[in-house]
Design a protein around this motif. Structure first.
Motif, short mmCIF file in Angstrom:
data_model
loop_
_atom_site.label_atom_id
_atom_site.label_comp_id
_atom_site.label_asym_id
_atom_site.label_seq_id
_atom_site.Cartn_x
_atom_site.Cartn_y
_atom_site.Cartn_z
N SER A 75 49.48 42.86 33.59
CA SER A 75 48.58 41.77 33.98
C SER A 75 47.31 41.72 33.12
O SER A 75 46.63 40.71 33.07
N ALA A 105 45.01 44.27 33.62
CA ALA A 105 44.12 45.21 34.31
C ALA A 105 44.39 46.63 33.80
O ALA A 105 45.53 46.97 33.47
N HIS A 126 41.80 42.88 30.08
CA HIS A 126 40.92 41.80 30.54
C HIS A 126 40.01 42.22 31.69
O HIS A 126 38.97 41.63 31.91
N SER A 127 40.42 43.24 32.43
CA SER A 127 39.58 43.82 33.47
C SER A 127 39.95 45.29 33.57
O SER A 127 41.10 45.67 33.33
N TRP A 128 38.98 46.14 33.96
CA TRP A 128 39.27 47.57 33.92
C TRP A 128 38.23 48.35 34.72
O TRP A 128 37.20 47.83 35.11
N SER A 166 34.84 43.48 33.73
CA SER A 166 35.81 42.39 33.62
C SER A 166 35.35 41.37 32.58
O SER A 166 34.15 41.16 32.39
N GLU A 216 37.07 38.38 32.85
CA GLU A 216 37.56 37.15 33.48
C GLU A 216 37.32 37.13 34.99
O GLU A 216 36.35 36.51 35.44
N PRO A 217 38.17 37.80 35.81
CA PRO A 217 37.97 37.70 37.25
C PRO A 217 36.68 38.38 37.70
O PRO A 217 36.27 39.39 37.11
N LEU A 219 42.73 45.59 41.75
CA LEU A 219 42.29 44.97 40.50
C LEU A 219 43.45 44.21 39.84
O LEU A 219 43.26 43.10 39.32
N GLN A 224 43.49 40.27 38.93
CA GLN A 224 43.78 39.79 37.59
C GLN A 224 44.95 38.80 37.60
O GLN A 224 44.91 37.74 36.94
N LYS A 225 45.97 39.10 38.36
CA LYS A 225 47.14 38.21 38.45
C LYS A 225 46.75 36.87 39.06
O LYS A 225 47.18 35.80 38.60
N SER A 242 44.84 34.88 36.47
CA SER A 242 45.70 34.41 35.38
C SER A 242 46.61 33.27 35.81
O SER A 242 47.04 32.47 34.99
#
Length: 317
Positions: free
Chosen positions: A214, A216, A250-252, A269, A271-272, A307, A311-312, A315
């Motif tokens: 995803s 993440a 994209h996120s972590w 992140s 994005e989200p 997370l 993220q999903k 997206s």
């Protein structure tokens, strides 16, 4: 919410001022704290102005704390900068002053104090302090040392002007500050600097980062690894932004094991928005940069699954 003019009036009336910031300080916390203290001292040499809080670790080159005693709080105005909620305030006597003021740029999840100014749209608390000083230069003063401290805070919280919180106003204020001739490139170099041990931790990150399809990602940093590398909790923060440089991420979050075997969670992140996720795990912060806590590895695993779901969902929009 109070106005800058109201805050300035309170500061002007106080004979003694003690300034706090959050635990495990970052450059913005220290830059805001130091910049405000130096500005008040320059404008009012007769006032007692102290900076309170625990040891600042490897950021002592930005600011060092004063030796503040419980007795110092009698009849003092206490100002807390860059701290959204009271449990994160560094220094246990902050409630013992005559008045309490909050100046912050995090979402105002916990209003506290007799006086408050919170602007979540500001890039940093240092930006707010700069605006406070500029509101009435006859009350607070800007000079080379103040400008350097505030620039350090702004650069730290904007990732050297790379984060979305950077606005035209942020850049205008930064341009004003660097006119005070303090070598801003040296600050950028210092903030970008790693020790050899931190570089080795970064190498560990690239080898052990788990990336979900995803986008993440998570990294768990065991306590014994920090001990082996000779690093403390604050020094581990140097790798927090690194996963965002990877095209696949994209996120972590980075989960750093603490001496009590709980985990400090550094959430980031591109994005989200992840501040809601942080709030579900005894944390909070900004939409794209937050902190949380996990009691054990099972909770760390839960955070990763949450997370991934975030993220999903983003997206799929």
């Amino acid at each position: 919410m109070n106005s800058f003019q109201e805050l300035l009036a309170v500061i002007q009336a106080a004979d003694k001022i003690i300034i706090h910031r959050h635990q495990n300080p970052d450059p913005d916390a220290l830059g805001s704290q130091l910049g405000l203290a130096l500005s008040i001292q320059a404008a009012f040499p007769q006032k007692t102005v102290l900076m309170a809080g625990a040891d600042v670790g490897d950021l002592a080159w930005i600011a060092q704390m004063d030796a503040v005693t419980e007795a110092d709080y009698q009849n003092a105005l206490v100002i807390v900068v860059d701290t959204a909620n009271q449990p994160r305030i560094s220094g246990k006597h902050y409630k013992q002053g005559a008045q309490l003021m909050k100046i912050d740029h995090h979402p105002n999840v916990e209003p506290y104090g007799n006086w408050q100014y919170v602007d979540p749209n500001a890039s940093s608390c240092a930006e707010i302090i700069g605006d406070l000083i500029n509101t009435n230069p006859a009350v607070l003063k800007m000079n080379r040392a103040v400008a350097q401290a505030l620039y350090t805070g702004i650069v730290g919280d904007t990732g050297r002007f790379m984060y979305p919180s950077t606005s035209a106003h942020t850049l205008e204020l930064a341009a004003q500050l660097i006119r005070y001739d303090f070598q801003p490139h040296k600050i950028n170099e210092r903030l970008n600097q790693l020790t050899l041990s931190q570089a080795r931790l970064q190498g560990y990150m690239f080898e052990h980062l788990t990336i979900d399809p995803s986008g993440a990602a998570q990294l768990i940093v065991p306590l014994d690894l920090l001990t082996k590398l000779g690093l403390d909790q604050s020094q581990a923060h140097a790798i927090v932004s690194t996963p965002g440089r990877l095209q696949e991420v994209h996120s972590w979050f980075i989960a750093v094991e603490k001496p009590d075997h709980t985990y400090r969670i550094h959430l980031r992140s591109q994005e989200p928005e992840i501040d809601g996720l942080a709030a579900q795990h005894a944390g909070g912060g900004h939409a794209l940069a937050s902190g949380a806590n996990a009691h054990n590895l099972a909770e760390v695993a839960d955070i990763f699954q949450e997370l991934i779901a975030l993220q999903k969902k983003f997206s799929a929009r």
